[in-house]
Design a protein around this motif. Sequence first.
Motif, PDB file in Angstrom:
ATOM      1  N   PRO A   1      -0.968  -7.581  -8.968  1.00  0.00           N
ATOM      2  CA  PRO A   1      -1.586  -8.519  -9.662  1.00  0.00           C
ATOM      3  C   PRO A   1      -2.614  -8.847  -8.531  1.00  0.00           C
ATOM      4  CG  PRO A   1       0.391  -9.491  -9.006  1.00  0.00           C
ATOM      5  CD  PRO A   1       0.457  -7.946  -8.770  1.00  0.00           C
ATOM      6  N   ARG A   2      -2.752  -8.400  -7.243  1.00  0.00           N
ATOM      7  CA  ARG A   2      -3.634  -9.221  -6.349  1.00  0.00           C
ATOM      8  C   ARG A   2      -4.591  -8.226  -5.780  1.00  0.00           C
ATOM      9  NH1 ARG A   2      -0.111  -9.560  -1.782  1.00  0.00           N
ATOM     10  NH2 ARG A   2       0.480  -7.503  -2.807  1.00  0.00           N
ATOM     11  N   SER A   3      -5.858  -8.686  -6.281  1.00  0.00           N
ATOM     12  CA  SER A   3      -7.193  -7.723  -5.784  1.00  0.00           C
ATOM     13  C   SER A   3      -7.249  -7.925  -4.402  1.00  0.00           C
ATOM     14  CB  SER A   3      -8.405  -8.082  -6.498  1.00  0.00           C
ATOM     15  OG  SER A   3      -8.715  -9.517  -6.500  1.00  0.00           O
ATOM     16  N   GLU A   4      -6.857  -9.019  -3.450  1.00  0.00           N
ATOM     17  CA  GLU A   4      -7.042  -9.150  -2.178  1.00  0.00           C
ATOM     18  C   GLU A   4      -5.999  -8.647  -1.382  1.00  0.00           C
ATOM     19  OE1 GLU A   4      -4.481 -12.661  -3.578  1.00  0.00           O
ATOM     20  OE2 GLU A   4      -6.067 -11.425  -4.340  1.00  0.00           O
ATOM     21  N   SER A   5      -5.098  -7.732  -1.935  1.00  0.00           N
ATOM     22  CA  SER A   5      -3.793  -7.425  -1.216  1.00  0.00           C
ATOM     23  C   SER A   5      -4.488  -5.949  -0.424  1.00  0.00           C
ATOM     24  CB  SER A   5      -2.826  -6.961  -1.984  1.00  0.00           C
ATOM     25  OG  SER A   5      -3.180  -5.870  -3.090  1.00  0.00           O
ATOM     26  N   VAL A   6      -3.564  -5.991   0.653  1.00  0.00           N
ATOM     27  CA  VAL A   6      -3.664  -4.522   1.372  1.00  0.00           C
ATOM     28  C   VAL A   6      -3.418  -3.438   0.564  1.00  0.00           C
ATOM     29  CG1 VAL A   6      -2.657  -3.317   3.512  1.00  0.00           C
ATOM     30  CG2 VAL A   6      -3.295  -5.549   3.784  1.00  0.00           C
ATOM     31  N   GLU A   7      -2.253  -3.507  -0.327  1.00  0.00           N
ATOM     32  CA  GLU A   7      -2.146  -2.501  -1.501  1.00  0.00           C
ATOM     33  C   GLU A   7      -3.242  -2.260  -2.008  1.00  0.00           C
ATOM     34  OE1 GLU A   7      -0.218   0.562  -3.395  1.00  0.00           O
ATOM     35  OE2 GLU A   7       0.647  -0.715  -1.823  1.00  0.00           O
ATOM     36  N   TRP A   8      -4.036  -3.156  -2.536  1.00  0.00           N
ATOM     37  CA  TRP A   8      -5.222  -2.582  -3.310  1.00  0.00           C
ATOM     38  C   TRP A   8      -6.342  -1.950  -2.409  1.00  0.00           C
ATOM     39  CZ3 TRP A   8      -7.285  -1.156  -7.510  1.00  0.00           C
ATOM     40  CH2 TRP A   8      -6.539  -1.938  -8.896  1.00  0.00           C
ATOM     41  N   ASP A   9      -6.575  -2.422  -1.302  1.00  0.00           N
ATOM     42  CA  ASP A   9      -7.198  -1.812  -0.131  1.00  0.00           C
ATOM     43  C   ASP A   9      -7.043  -0.461   0.157  1.00  0.00           C
ATOM     44  OD1 ASP A   9      -9.382  -2.610   1.909  1.00  0.00           O
ATOM     45  OD2 ASP A   9      -8.022  -1.237   2.720  1.00  0.00           O
ATOM     46  N   LEU A  10      -5.678  -0.143   0.174  1.00  0.00           N
ATOM     47  CA  LEU A  10      -5.336   1.387   0.159  1.00  0.00           C
ATOM     48  C   LEU A  10      -5.752   2.005  -1.073  1.00  0.00           C
ATOM     49  CD1 LEU A  10      -1.887   0.789   1.596  1.00  0.00           C
ATOM     50  CD2 LEU A  10      -3.804   1.694   2.879  1.00  0.00           C
ATOM     51  N   VAL A  11      -5.462   1.565  -2.212  1.00  0.00           N
ATOM     52  CA  VAL A  11      -5.797   2.106  -3.308  1.00  0.00           C
ATOM     53  C   VAL A  11      -7.348   2.405  -3.399  1.00  0.00           C
ATOM     54  CG1 VAL A  11      -6.094   1.995  -5.887  1.00  0.00           C
ATOM     55  CG2 VAL A  11      -4.117   1.133  -4.832  1.00  0.00           C
ATOM     56  N   ASN A  12      -8.174   1.444  -2.880  1.00  0.00           N
ATOM     57  CA  ASN A  12      -9.645   1.596  -3.180  1.00  0.00           C
ATOM     58  C   ASN A  12     -10.042   2.859  -2.057  1.00  0.00           C
ATOM     59  OD1 ASN A  12     -10.384  -0.317  -5.129  1.00  0.00           O
ATOM     60  ND2 ASN A  12     -10.296  -2.047  -3.674  1.00  0.00           N
ATOM     61  N   THR A  13      -9.462   2.788  -0.924  1.00  0.00           N
ATOM     62  CA  THR A  13      -9.789   3.679   0.138  1.00  0.00           C
ATOM     63  C   THR A  13      -9.438   5.078  -0.449  1.00  0.00           C
ATOM     64  OG1 THR A  13      -9.045   2.379   1.794  1.00  0.00           O
ATOM     65  CG2 THR A  13      -9.126   4.437   2.490  1.00  0.00           C
ATOM     66  N   ALA A  14      -8.551   5.281  -1.062  1.00  0.00           N
ATOM     67  CA  ALA A  14      -7.771   6.450  -1.453  1.00  0.00           C
ATOM     68  C   ALA A  14      -8.699   6.948  -2.645  1.00  0.00           C
ATOM     69  CB  ALA A  14      -6.278   6.538  -1.953  1.00  0.00           C
ATOM     70  N   MET A  15      -8.955   6.130  -3.694  1.00  0.00           N
ATOM     71  CA  MET A  15     -10.012   6.589  -4.692  1.00  0.00           C
ATOM     72  C   MET A  15     -11.389   7.067  -4.292  1.00  0.00           C
ATOM     73  SD  MET A  15      -9.368   3.849  -7.924  1.00  0.00           S
ATOM     74  CE  MET A  15     -10.000   2.665  -7.175  1.00  0.00           C
TER      75      MET A  15
ATOM     76  N   ASP B   1      -5.007 -11.900  12.767  1.00  0.00           N
ATOM     77  CA  ASP B   1      -5.144 -11.314  13.707  1.00  0.00           C
ATOM     78  C   ASP B   1      -6.829 -11.401  14.179  1.00  0.00           C
ATOM     79  OD1 ASP B   1      -2.822 -10.785  14.240  1.00  0.00           O
ATOM     80  OD2 ASP B   1      -2.818  -8.529  13.861  1.00  0.00           O
ATOM     81  N   GLU B   2      -7.097 -11.677  15.376  1.00  0.00           N
ATOM     82  CA  GLU B   2      -8.578 -11.564  15.648  1.00  0.00           C
ATOM     83  C   GLU B   2      -9.228 -10.132  15.557  1.00  0.00           C
ATOM     84  OE1 GLU B   2      -9.029 -13.095  19.555  1.00  0.00           O
ATOM     85  OE2 GLU B   2      -8.246 -15.250  19.020  1.00  0.00           O
ATOM     86  N   ASP B   3      -8.401  -9.108  15.878  1.00  0.00           N
ATOM     87  CA  ASP B   3      -8.855  -7.747  15.667  1.00  0.00           C
ATOM     88  C   ASP B   3      -8.521  -6.993  14.475  1.00  0.00           C
ATOM     89  OD1 ASP B   3      -6.284  -7.561  16.068  1.00  0.00           O
ATOM     90  OD2 ASP B   3      -6.328  -6.040  17.608  1.00  0.00           O
ATOM     91  N   TYR B   4      -8.524  -8.024  13.234  1.00  0.00           N
ATOM     92  CA  TYR B   4      -7.967  -7.189  11.986  1.00  0.00           C
ATOM     93  C   TYR B   4      -8.920  -6.383  11.529  1.00  0.00           C
ATOM     94  CZ  TYR B   4      -6.039  -7.599   7.152  1.00  0.00           C
ATOM     95  OH  TYR B   4      -5.339  -7.179   6.201  1.00  0.00           O
ATOM     96  N   ALA B   5     -10.142  -6.260  11.553  1.00  0.00           N
ATOM     97  CA  ALA B   5     -11.163  -5.694  11.222  1.00  0.00           C
ATOM     98  C   ALA B   5     -10.741  -3.976  11.794  1.00  0.00           C
ATOM     99  CB  ALA B   5     -12.437  -5.948  11.608  1.00  0.00           C
ATOM    100  N   ALA B   6     -10.647  -3.795  12.986  1.00  0.00           N
ATOM    101  CA  ALA B   6     -10.381  -2.727  13.809  1.00  0.00           C
ATOM    102  C   ALA B   6      -9.211  -2.118  13.307  1.00  0.00           C
ATOM    103  CB  ALA B   6     -10.509  -2.941  15.196  1.00  0.00           C
ATOM    104  N   LYS B   7      -8.156  -2.922  12.981  1.00  0.00           N
ATOM    105  CA  LYS B   7      -6.633  -2.823  12.646  1.00  0.00           C
ATOM    106  C   LYS B   7      -6.803  -2.002  11.087  1.00  0.00           C
ATOM    107  CE  LYS B   7      -3.871  -5.375  15.624  1.00  0.00           C
ATOM    108  NZ  LYS B   7      -3.030  -6.522  15.868  1.00  0.00           N
ATOM    109  N   LEU B   8      -7.638  -2.625  10.428  1.00  0.00           N
ATOM    110  CA  LEU B   8      -7.663  -2.327   8.881  1.00  0.00           C
ATOM    111  C   LEU B   8      -8.488  -1.053   9.004  1.00  0.00           C
ATOM    112  CD1 LEU B   8      -7.397  -3.082   5.863  1.00  0.00           C
ATOM    113  CD2 LEU B   8      -9.461  -4.097   6.051  1.00  0.00           C
ATOM    114  N   GLU B   9      -9.620  -0.771   9.690  1.00  0.00           N
ATOM    115  CA  GLU B   9     -10.160   0.521   9.809  1.00  0.00           C
ATOM    116  C   GLU B   9      -9.345   1.803  10.199  1.00  0.00           C
ATOM    117  OE1 GLU B   9     -12.166   3.318   8.639  1.00  0.00           O
ATOM    118  OE2 GLU B   9     -12.975   1.351   8.018  1.00  0.00           O
ATOM    119  N   GLN B  10      -8.384   1.379  10.941  1.00  0.00           N
ATOM    120  CA  GLN B  10      -7.500   2.321  11.792  1.00  0.00           C
ATOM    121  C   GLN B  10      -6.401   2.689  10.437  1.00  0.00           C
ATOM    122  OE1 GLN B  10      -7.237   3.912  14.817  1.00  0.00           O
ATOM    123  NE2 GLN B  10      -5.963   5.244  13.310  1.00  0.00           N
ATOM    124  N   LEU B  11      -6.112   1.829   9.702  1.00  0.00           N
ATOM    125  CA  LEU B  11      -4.961   2.225   8.640  1.00  0.00           C
ATOM    126  C   LEU B  11      -5.979   2.861   7.464  1.00  0.00           C
ATOM    127  CD1 LEU B  11      -2.800   1.544   6.993  1.00  0.00           C
ATOM    128  CD2 LEU B  11      -3.538  -0.928   6.174  1.00  0.00           C
TER     129      LEU B  11
END
Length: 290
Positions: free
Chosen positions: A81-95, A264-274
């Motif tokens: 139900p959360r558009s801001e979640s990491v799960e949804w980020d993975l969905v958007n990345t995959a789509m 995390d201060e380096d969140y952006a880099a870690k998210l892009e790695q994910l």
Amino acid sequence: MKPAIPAVVLALTLSALTVQAADSISGASRRTAKSAAVIPKNIDAVTSASVVPQALRQSVKPNRFSLRPGVKRVLFVVGDPRSESVEWDLVNTAMKHFMDKGYDVELRDLYAIGFNPILTRENFYQAKDGFGKTPADITEEMMYVRSANFIVFCYPNWHDTPNTIVKGYMERVFQKKFAYRDAQNGLEGLLKGKGIFTIMNAGWVGMGRGDLGDGLPRAAGEKSNPIWDKYMTAFKTLDDDTAAFWGAKNLGRFVNDQTPGNLDEDYAAKLEQLRSDLRRHLDSKFSLKP
């Protein structure tokens, strides 16, 4: 009078409980003593859920299924139900990745469409045995499943199985006479030629990212964390059985258990790695060309 519990036994029991409790705490955020009756404005700072900072969130629009010859179609069934979640980020990345590779993508956001996951007494025998008329909401979902070459189930790991809305989708949509039927030698899956895959953001299942064998080693000589592999083996058993039941092929999972801390201060880099790790995993599992 109840017998007293020996102090040494009580101490050992409490110690074991403490270890188990520590393993069940999400690493998504810093620990905080703050509590409130309402959700605080800075939810990122206090929630145990995985939240992507607003500036880094993606918004991906699926290109929908078409009749283009030779184009493969991927159906995303999402239960978060959360558009801001990491799960949804993975969905958007995959789509986006599938569309970049030339695939047609369709999205069924189960919360957004108000999907009813409950198998009631009134529709139980229809789903279980194929008696009566298929409900209109299920007929629509069957159309998407029938058109898809691949079905990707997406949900956060809340209790180690598909969450309620996704499990209900499986039970109501993948019903008898659609996904399987009685045959001479038992049940026969009817979704032959299709593949199923799962994308699941997790917390505390052994610190890995990917599938079986992709856990972070804890000691020298380990190829993968055995705790991670224990979970992934259980998930594989579940997915293999589900796919076989429907006559489909299980293509595995992408499970993320290395989510950046919300602050995390380096969140952006870690998210892009994910995101990059997910794209490489999809390339491997679906034999996508670079």
